[in-house]
Design an enzyme around this catalytic site. Structure first.
Site, PDB file in Angstrom:
ATOM      1  N   GLU A 158     -12.377   2.068   3.452  1.00 13.24           N
ATOM      2  CA  GLU A 158     -11.352   2.303   4.476  1.00 13.24           C
ATOM      3  C   GLU A 158     -11.707   3.916   4.738  1.00 13.24           C
ATOM      4  O   GLU A 158      -9.877   4.552   4.277  1.00 13.24           O
ATOM      5  CB  GLU A 158      -9.407   2.254   4.381  1.00 13.24           C
ATOM      6  CG  GLU A 158      -8.822   2.069   5.443  1.00 13.24           C
ATOM      7  CD  GLU A 158      -7.883   1.639   5.148  1.00 13.24           C
ATOM      8  OE1 GLU A 158      -7.145   0.748   6.217  1.00 13.24           O
ATOM      9  OE2 GLU A 158      -7.335   2.725   4.004  1.00 13.24           O
TER      10      GLU A 158
ATOM     11  N   GLU B  77       0.516  -1.366   0.367  1.00 15.42           N
ATOM     12  CA  GLU B  77      -0.007   0.179  -0.645  1.00 15.42           C
ATOM     13  C   GLU B  77       0.715   1.250   0.526  1.00 15.42           C
ATOM     14  O   GLU B  77       1.157   1.916   0.956  1.00 15.42           O
ATOM     15  CB  GLU B  77      -0.985   0.226   1.118  1.00 15.42           C
ATOM     16  CG  GLU B  77      -2.072   1.671   0.849  1.00 15.42           C
ATOM     17  CD  GLU B  77      -2.799   1.050   2.378  1.00 15.42           C
ATOM     18  OE1 GLU B  77      -4.277   1.680   2.065  1.00 15.42           O
ATOM     19  OE2 GLU B  77      -3.054   0.158   3.149  1.00 15.42           O
TER      20      GLU B  77
END
Length: 315
Positions: free
Chosen positions: A289, A190
């Site tokens: 998220e 990420e």
């Protein structure tokens, strides 16, 4: 009227008043003969909420929250803190999701790389911490039926040239992939925008690393919130990195809240990825998220409505 259409219509009426007018237990009782079937809104995309996102509507119990997510129509879950839960709770979450027809999204590999033990430094003790996290993640993944784990390599090591740091990260990730690959688990890397100190910042940088690791167990986690901040030009970057993307995450900007609350045109992004994926028989889990733009049950209803709106693209 079909059950999923009934619930979808009840959400859309009067700003979804029907959702807030019934206690959670009563809402489930309406559909008591089909509690374990997900898909009330028939979302095109496999969106994955996280625990706490609907606690005002479902209560504090995690299993009740899962049931609420499924009744709404969400067909996945992500839980960054899964590795910190007891083995018994990990198993219970996995079993409940199976009954509800939900898939498990990402959880974060504990100490998989951070400012204190960055993989860019090439230090054995840092790499050992990462590899130990990968090994422990396998058992957690088995309990909750997970296929994806998040890895962040950590911060820059300012004492080393960037090429040396990149080589150190690649070496460590290759070893992690060797651990995960036999179990069918994919670590998704990420790129983040939280601080300029982070080593992994853009999708093209992550693409290059994934190509060098050269394993089906090392792919990109394309978090649109972070990458819109770091590089913009979202849809072209998705296309360029497409073959190495394994997972998406959602958050509007500014604010990191649900779609429709900021400047990102999520309906167009969802449509683009969905159609491109259909052409290649490729689907993704999209982790939600982000926070809720408004508090309480009303905020949770508004969040659901935002996803209904953003998912209403034509294909």
């Amino acid at each position: 009227m079909k059950r999923r259409n009934f619930l979808k219509n009840s959400f859309s009426m009067a700003g979804m008043v029907g959702v807030s007018s019934l206690p959670f237990a009563n809402k489930l009782d309406i559909f008591s003969d089909h509690r374990t079937i997900a898909g009330q809104n028939n979302f095109k995309i496999k969106y994955a909420p996280h625990f706490g996102m609907f606690k005002n509507s479902a209560g504090e119990d995690l299993m009740d929250q899962l049931k609420f997510m499924a009744e709404v129509g969400f067909t996945a879950l992500e839980d960054n803190g899964m590795m910190g839960r007891t083995p018994e709770m990990q198993t219970k979450i996995g079993e409940t999701m199976t009954k509800l027809g939900m898939a498990m999204g990402v959880f974060v590999v504990d100490k998989g790389g951070n400012g204190a033990n960055t993989l860019a430094a090439g230090k054995k003790e840092h790499v050992d911490i990462f590899l130990n996290g990968c090994k422990r993640a396998i058992e957690v993944a088995k309990r909750c039926n997970a296929k994806f784990v998040t890895v962040v390599p950590g911060d820059f090591d300012r004492n080393l040239p960037i090429g040396i740091q990149t080589g150190n990260v690649i070496d460590a990730l290759r070893r992690g992939a060797e651990i995960l690959e036999p179990h069918g688990i994919v670590m998704v890397l990420e790129p983040l925008s939280d601080t300029p100190n982070l080593f992994l910042r853009t999708s093209d940088q992550t693409y290059e690393i994934c190509r060098a690791v050269n394993s089906p167990s090392c792919k990109i986690l394309y978090d649109i919130y972070h990458l819109q901040k770091n590089e913009g030009h979202v849809i072209p970057h998705i296309d360029w990195a497409w073959n190495e993307i394994g997972y998406f995450q959602i958050g509007d900007n500014p604010g990191r809240k649900e779609p429709t609350t900021g400047e990102i045109n999520y309906k167009n992004i969802f449509k683009h990825v969905y159609k491109k994926g259909m052409a290649e028989n490729k689907t993704f889990i999209w982790g939600m998220e982000h926070g809720n733009a408004r508090p309480g049950k009303e905020g949770e209803q508004a969040l659901i409505k935002a996803y209904i709106e953003s998912d209403s693209f034509e294909v």
